[in-house]
Design an enzyme around this catalytic site. Sequence first.
Site, mmCIF file in Angstrom:
data_model
loop_
_atom_site.group_PDB
_atom_site.id
_atom_site.type_symbol
_atom_site.label_atom_id
_atom_site.label_comp_id
_atom_site.label_asym_id
_atom_site.label_seq_id
_atom_site.Cartn_x
_atom_site.Cartn_y
_atom_site.Cartn_z
ATOM 1 N N PRO A 119 0.835 -1.195 0.000
ATOM 2 C CA PRO A 119 0.000 0.000 0.000
ATOM 3 C C PRO A 119 0.871 1.246 0.000
ATOM 4 O O PRO A 119 2.050 1.204 0.314
ATOM 5 C CB PRO A 119 -0.804 -0.116 1.301
ATOM 6 C CG PRO A 119 -0.751 -1.564 1.651
ATOM 7 C CD PRO A 119 0.583 -2.044 1.167
ATOM 8 N N SER B 235 1.193 3.680 2.004
ATOM 9 C CA SER B 235 1.839 4.054 3.249
ATOM 10 C C SER B 235 2.115 2.859 4.137
ATOM 11 O O SER B 235 2.139 2.941 5.341
ATOM 12 C CB SER B 235 0.957 5.048 4.014
ATOM 13 O OG SER B 235 -0.311 4.482 4.260
ATOM 14 N N CYS B 236 2.363 1.731 3.502
ATOM 15 C CA CYS B 236 2.543 0.502 4.273
ATOM 16 C C CYS B 236 3.796 0.547 5.116
ATOM 17 O O CYS B 236 3.826 0.102 6.249
ATOM 18 C CB CYS B 236 2.614 -0.688 3.323
ATOM 19 S SG CYS B 236 3.019 -2.255 4.084
ATOM 20 N N LEU B 237 4.870 1.081 4.566
ATOM 21 C CA LEU B 237 6.153 1.090 5.247
ATOM 22 C C LEU B 237 6.516 2.509 5.643
ATOM 23 O O LEU B 237 6.003 3.475 5.106
ATOM 24 C CB LEU B 237 7.238 0.515 4.325
ATOM 25 C CG LEU B 237 7.030 -0.933 3.910
ATOM 26 C CD1 LEU B 237 8.137 -1.359 2.970
ATOM 27 C CD2 LEU B 237 6.993 -1.845 5.118
#
Length: 411
Positions: free
Chosen positions: A258, A260-262
């Site tokens: 996604p 803003s996953c990390l």
Amino acid sequence: MAEKLVVVGQGPAGLPLATRAAEAGFRVVGLDDDEWRVKRLNAGEPCVEGVGAAELAAAHASGRYIASADPADASGFDFCVITVAVRTRDGAPDLGPLGRAAGRVAPFVRPGATVVVETAAYPGTTEEFAGPILERGSGLRAGEDFHLGHSPRRAEPGNPRWRIGNTPKVVSGVGPASLRAVTYLYGRLVRETVPVSSPRVAELCSLLEAARAHLDAALANELAIFAGQLGVDVWEAAEAAATTPYGRSGARPGPGLPDSCLPVDVAYVPWAVRGRAGRGFRLVEAANDVNAHMPAYVVDRIGLALNRRCRAVRGSRILLLGLTPVEVAKSLCRLGARVRAADPRADSRAGDLLVPAGVEVVEPDAAELARADVVVVLGAPDCYDYALVQRASRFVFDTRGRCRGPNVERL
């Protein structure tokens, strides 16, 4: 009077920090240019993963937290932490959001104040990019007149064990005085601080941790691709591996990364290494390739699952629980599916989550679930009633391991 802390950005990184700081006794202004988000937060609706309604209510009840879209509310701060996300554009980091955030608070930097960058970036960004913007806007010198440092974000939304308060925090500063100021700030918020010699070391630490998470995701995703072909439940294997008392074995497969996953968009890790060190970062580049192809693999699996039920993708009604990665929705629309999506971020006006053309945003109630030919569990947030999803849906394709049952197929 309590010290004033401004947290720039009230998303998944900034809001947990702001509520923790209010709990620790700071007067906190959560600065965000998304007026929709500010209104939601001041109405007691968290609208991001990692902070529950009870935590936000407690911050409001203390009288020490307010969200604002007005930069003037940063006036008189003692500490400021910048948490805005940096994304990539054509494989290179787009530092525009960080530059705008630094520019908004720069006029309010005063002698003795402390500014910390938590935005993940390549080594040198804090001192060479954010620092000069703050200096021009304030007329002060970083490391001499005001304190400047970098501290990598270390938080995993949804993890019930490791929260901000009990997770060790790496801290750094431009010079000894800045390091002391940054250490003091986080010493009020966390159980343990880990000082390093410079912001560059802290920034490299951030890239290292992001790359490791990216590699873990790629490993789990590649395992998921061939585990099904071998007749093995990859989720059961992952759950068993997670019981080891040493090492990192908690990786889970997913539909792709996604937005803003990390804590950093790791697509620019190879860019940073190639540009600064003159060589490639082969491990991360390979992980990028695996993770970038997961949305297409998910779409293929959805098509195969529908075929087994004597349906084609074209004309099928598909309900997505979560809209990231958005390439899944775009691909299904291109194939002629009638795509609906439920995502609590879909009506944000700031562009944090853009709804692709052809996708209708709906509420995931029992009637909507029952009308879908397939319900796809796509997004990571635990904001859906998965018991209802399993009970009301005819067929569920689950990319997150949330559902089980005879009407469920998992990635």
